[in-house]
Scaffold this motif. Sequence first.
Motif, PDB file in Angstrom:
ATOM      1  N   PHE A  34       4.062   0.597   2.269  1.00  0.00           N
ATOM      2  CA  PHE A  34       3.748  -0.650   3.559  1.00  0.00           C
ATOM      3  C   PHE A  34       3.395  -1.852   2.689  1.00  0.00           C
ATOM      4  O   PHE A  34       2.212  -1.807   2.198  1.00  0.00           O
ATOM      5  CB  PHE A  34       2.537   0.030   4.360  1.00  0.00           C
ATOM      6  CG  PHE A  34       2.371  -0.844   5.370  1.00  0.00           C
ATOM      7  CD1 PHE A  34       2.874  -1.094   6.481  1.00  0.00           C
ATOM      8  CD2 PHE A  34       0.972  -1.722   5.316  1.00  0.00           C
ATOM      9  CE1 PHE A  34       2.529  -2.253   7.621  1.00  0.00           C
ATOM     10  CE2 PHE A  34       0.579  -2.559   6.185  1.00  0.00           C
ATOM     11  CZ  PHE A  34       1.277  -2.803   7.439  1.00  0.00           C
ATOM     12  N   ASN A  43      -4.987  -8.823  14.663  1.00  0.00           N
ATOM     13  CA  ASN A  43      -5.685  -7.824  13.874  1.00  0.00           C
ATOM     14  C   ASN A  43      -4.477  -7.029  12.976  1.00  0.00           C
ATOM     15  O   ASN A  43      -3.343  -7.135  13.464  1.00  0.00           O
ATOM     16  CB  ASN A  43      -6.113  -6.660  14.900  1.00  0.00           C
ATOM     17  CG  ASN A  43      -7.305  -6.977  15.645  1.00  0.00           C
ATOM     18  OD1 ASN A  43      -7.294  -6.937  16.804  1.00  0.00           O
ATOM     19  ND2 ASN A  43      -8.164  -7.381  14.955  1.00  0.00           N
ATOM     20  N   GLY A  44      -4.597  -6.771  11.861  1.00  0.00           N
ATOM     21  CA  GLY A  44      -3.659  -6.146  11.059  1.00  0.00           C
ATOM     22  C   GLY A  44      -2.764  -7.091  10.295  1.00  0.00           C
ATOM     23  O   GLY A  44      -1.769  -6.971   9.746  1.00  0.00           O
ATOM     24  N   ALA A  45      -3.122  -8.400  10.517  1.00  0.00           N
ATOM     25  CA  ALA A  45      -1.949  -9.521   9.943  1.00  0.00           C
ATOM     26  C   ALA A  45      -2.212  -9.519   8.439  1.00  0.00           C
ATOM     27  O   ALA A  45      -1.190  -9.988   7.870  1.00  0.00           O
ATOM     28  CB  ALA A  45      -2.358 -10.705  10.349  1.00  0.00           C
ATOM     29  N   GLY A  46      -3.210  -9.079   8.004  1.00  0.00           N
ATOM     30  CA  GLY A  46      -3.459  -8.912   6.458  1.00  0.00           C
ATOM     31  C   GLY A  46      -4.568 -10.115   5.834  1.00  0.00           C
ATOM     32  O   GLY A  46      -4.500 -10.275   4.680  1.00  0.00           O
ATOM     33  N   LYS A  47      -5.266 -10.557   6.643  1.00  0.00           N
ATOM     34  CA  LYS A  47      -6.412 -11.487   6.453  1.00  0.00           C
ATOM     35  C   LYS A  47      -7.175 -10.656   5.206  1.00  0.00           C
ATOM     36  O   LYS A  47      -7.540 -11.344   4.332  1.00  0.00           O
ATOM     37  CB  LYS A  47      -7.191 -11.952   7.589  1.00  0.00           C
ATOM     38  CG  LYS A  47      -6.233 -12.521   8.597  1.00  0.00           C
ATOM     39  CD  LYS A  47      -7.124 -12.914   9.927  1.00  0.00           C
ATOM     40  CE  LYS A  47      -7.768 -11.940  10.649  1.00  0.00           C
ATOM     41  NZ  LYS A  47      -7.024 -11.055  11.500  1.00  0.00           N
ATOM     42  N   SER A  48      -7.794  -9.719   5.747  1.00  0.00           N
ATOM     43  CA  SER A  48      -8.710  -9.088   4.685  1.00  0.00           C
ATOM     44  C   SER A  48      -7.992  -8.593   3.436  1.00  0.00           C
ATOM     45  O   SER A  48      -8.855  -8.859   2.186  1.00  0.00           O
ATOM     46  CB  SER A  48      -9.470  -7.834   5.152  1.00  0.00           C
ATOM     47  OG  SER A  48      -9.724  -8.017   6.737  1.00  0.00           O
ATOM     48  N   ILE A 103       1.302   4.784   1.269  1.00  0.00           N
ATOM     49  CA  ILE A 103       0.675   5.729   2.396  1.00  0.00           C
ATOM     50  C   ILE A 103       1.275   7.103   2.177  1.00  0.00           C
ATOM     51  O   ILE A 103       2.450   7.403   2.170  1.00  0.00           O
ATOM     52  CB  ILE A 103       1.278   5.114   3.871  1.00  0.00           C
ATOM     53  CG1 ILE A 103       1.366   3.789   3.772  1.00  0.00           C
ATOM     54  CG2 ILE A 103       0.734   5.847   4.881  1.00  0.00           C
ATOM     55  CD1 ILE A 103       0.006   2.922   4.367  1.00  0.00           C
ATOM     56  N   PHE A 119       0.692  -0.998   0.110  1.00  0.00           N
ATOM     57  CA  PHE A 119       0.013   0.093  -0.026  1.00  0.00           C
ATOM     58  C   PHE A 119       0.803   1.430  -0.106  1.00  0.00           C
ATOM     59  O   PHE A 119       2.051   1.154   0.613  1.00  0.00           O
ATOM     60  CB  PHE A 119      -0.845  -0.185   1.164  1.00  0.00           C
ATOM     61  CG  PHE A 119      -2.060  -1.004   1.338  1.00  0.00           C
ATOM     62  CD1 PHE A 119      -3.067  -0.783   0.351  1.00  0.00           C
ATOM     63  CD2 PHE A 119      -1.984  -1.889   2.122  1.00  0.00           C
ATOM     64  CE1 PHE A 119      -4.140  -1.822   0.382  1.00  0.00           C
ATOM     65  CE2 PHE A 119      -2.798  -2.989   2.138  1.00  0.00           C
ATOM     66  CZ  PHE A 119      -4.091  -2.794   0.922  1.00  0.00           C
TER      67      PHE A 119
HETATM   68  N1  LIG Z   1      -5.920   0.897   1.688  1.00  0.00           N
HETATM   69  C1  LIG Z   1      -4.894   0.491   2.722  1.00  0.00           C
HETATM   70  N2  LIG Z   1      -3.932   1.569   2.843  1.00  0.00           N
HETATM   71  C2  LIG Z   1      -3.041   1.339   3.632  1.00  0.00           C
HETATM   72  N3  LIG Z   1      -2.791   0.250   4.364  1.00  0.00           N
HETATM   73  C3  LIG Z   1      -3.847  -0.383   4.459  1.00  0.00           C
HETATM   74  C4  LIG Z   1      -5.089  -0.511   3.766  1.00  0.00           C
HETATM   75  N4  LIG Z   1      -5.559  -1.577   3.728  1.00  0.00           N
HETATM   76  C5  LIG Z   1      -5.128  -2.333   5.005  1.00  0.00           C
HETATM   77  N5  LIG Z   1      -3.973  -1.674   5.149  1.00  0.00           N
HETATM   78  C6  LIG Z   1      -3.056  -1.999   6.198  1.00  0.00           C
HETATM   79  O1  LIG Z   1      -2.622  -3.569   5.807  1.00  0.00           O
HETATM   80  C7  LIG Z   1      -2.487  -4.411   7.025  1.00  0.00           C
HETATM   81  C8  LIG Z   1      -3.341  -5.382   6.907  1.00  0.00           C
HETATM   82  O2  LIG Z   1      -4.797  -5.069   7.102  1.00  0.00           O
HETATM   83  P1  LIG Z   1      -5.792  -6.120   6.960  1.00  0.00           P
HETATM   84  O3  LIG Z   1      -7.046  -5.353   6.951  1.00  0.00           O
HETATM   85  O4  LIG Z   1      -5.508  -6.767   5.744  1.00  0.00           O
HETATM   86  O5  LIG Z   1      -5.677  -7.063   8.252  1.00  0.00           O
HETATM   87  P2  LIG Z   1      -6.609  -8.069   8.914  1.00  0.00           P
HETATM   88  O6  LIG Z   1      -5.768  -9.112   9.306  1.00  0.00           O
HETATM   89  O7  LIG Z   1      -7.818  -7.989   8.299  1.00  0.00           O
HETATM   90  O8  LIG Z   1      -6.827  -7.253  10.488  1.00  0.00           O
HETATM   91  P3  LIG Z   1      -8.364  -7.470  11.252  1.00  0.00           P
HETATM   92  O9  LIG Z   1      -8.425  -8.721  12.011  1.00  0.00           O
HETATM   93  O10 LIG Z   1      -8.102  -6.306  12.117  1.00  0.00           O
HETATM   94  O11 LIG Z   1      -9.434  -7.283  10.246  1.00  0.00           O
HETATM   95  C9  LIG Z   1      -2.725  -3.241   8.215  1.00  0.00           C
HETATM   96  O12 LIG Z   1      -1.623  -2.789   8.622  1.00  0.00           O
HETATM   97  C10 LIG Z   1      -3.462  -2.052   7.470  1.00  0.00           C
HETATM   98  O13 LIG Z   1      -3.499  -1.094   8.262  1.00  0.00           O
END
Ligand SMILES: Nc1ncnc2c1ncn2[C@@H]1O[C@H](COP(=O)(O)OP(=O)(O)OP(=O)(O)O)[C@@H](O)[C@H]1O
Length: 441
Positions: free
Chosen positions: A41, A63-68, A19, A17
């Motif tokens: 990032f 949280n924030g591991a990258g799953k979504s 930033i 991403f």
């Molecule tokens: N559009 C974006 N721009 C910048 N950073 C992003 C963006 N989308 C996600 N991130 C960052 O990427 C990392 C992974 O985010 P992601 O949402 O995939 O985590 P996650 O494992 O799904 O977390 P959660 O369990 O909290 O939903 C995080 O640090 C998030 O801040």
Amino acid sequence: MSCNDYILSVDNISKCFEIYEKPSHRLWQMFFKNKKLYKEFWALNDISFKVKRGESVGIIGRNGAGKSTLLQIICNTLSPTDGQTKIQGKVAALLELGAGFNPEFSGRDNVYLCASLYGMTKEQIDERYEMIANFADIGDFINQPVKTYSSGMYVRLAFAVIAHVDADILIIDEALAVGDALFTQKCMRFLREFKKNGVLLFVSHDTSAVTNLCDKAVWLKNGKVESFDSAKIVSEKYMADLYQSKVTKNDKKVVETEKKEVKVFRDFRQDFINSSNLRNDIQIFQFDDIENNNFGKGGAKISDVFIMDEDGNALNWFVGGEGVTLRVEVEVNEEIKNPIVGFSIRDKLGQPVFGDNTFLHTISDNLLCNAGNKIVVDFDFQMPVLLNGDYSVTVAVADGDQNNHVQHHWINDALLFKSTATSASTGLVGIPMKNIKINII
Ligand SMILES: Nc1ncnc2c1ncn2[C@@H]1O[C@H](COP(=O)(O)OP(=O)(O)OP(=O)(O)O)[C@@H](O)[C@H]1O
């Protein structure tokens, strides 16, 4: 195995991403192509795994591991910076509340809109509409604009749609799939059926849900695959990591919990069952790879775990439905203010069947253990009748209370049970029946 056997193949996916410090920098970047106005990032780094039809995979991580991010890439709503995904078939996802819905349209119109986005024709949707509306079960709200829906109604409708679009791969974020208990049960029943032929990717923070529903799991940690293995193994590794990272600077005497006389009853059929080939014989195996199956801060160490008879003799088999004692012995290495010793019996998928701990028993006592003390805990209980299969006993000693504690020593698979004959016909375990009355009138 040829690559065609895989319905989903995630190959070296990375996502960076950009930033920007200020929103305007994003605009300037379009003009100043030679200057980098953003910081990079890397949310995902070189992610690879493959999934076959009929396999269900849990995606776990903090949280924030990258799953979504990963799932959006699999759904093709986000493009990767590097790598590729190969998918054979149709993907349907419940990842974002209301995604694909028009808030101004009624539920009914949104069913048509959303299902058509999944490639269904009007005739096909006409055919399934009743089933979808019945599954969602939101009554007359189906004719109201979805902007008037509660979040639970959104989920019901969205789930009902993706459940009926003949998807080959379903992606469900458990955080969104929460409705009331009845609806959750309905969804779980559907997912269990679905995963027999399709691929389920199930995102959850709850490792029991993952081991319960999924064969395999991917653990994402800081954008990388930390582990991809059976759901049980990955969940154990993830839990170990979670507890270790919760260790804080917090670091009674020998505690022999007092036995109290409790009124118990045996199953009224127990003698009959025990003299038949339905006797629930359970063999006990001491797990021999304890060093690789334990973690903890080390302020206390579990030194022995065994099942014993009334005279304190260690057993190598016992009978389900009868009383047993599970003894856990702990060596204390440093001061522990509120020791809790617990156990959990899990089935072969890692799903907890039952367990208990000393917390409620010792809540009013001021148990303080010093280095050199030994804690001996006997859990006396009537063993439920187990279904046939393998079970493992997890034991742990912690300091604190049920919700806030430091794990000093946690052993997965301290003992293994093998149940080879059973009188339990359904459910996770059989419980003693005090009586069964039949009236024929
Ligand atoms: N559009 C974006 N721009 C910048 N950073 C992003 C963006 N989308 C996600 N991130 C960052 O990427 C990392 C992974 O985010 P992601 O949402 O995939 O985590 P996650 O494992 O799904 O977390 P959660 O369990 O909290 O939903 C995080 O640090 C998030 O801040």
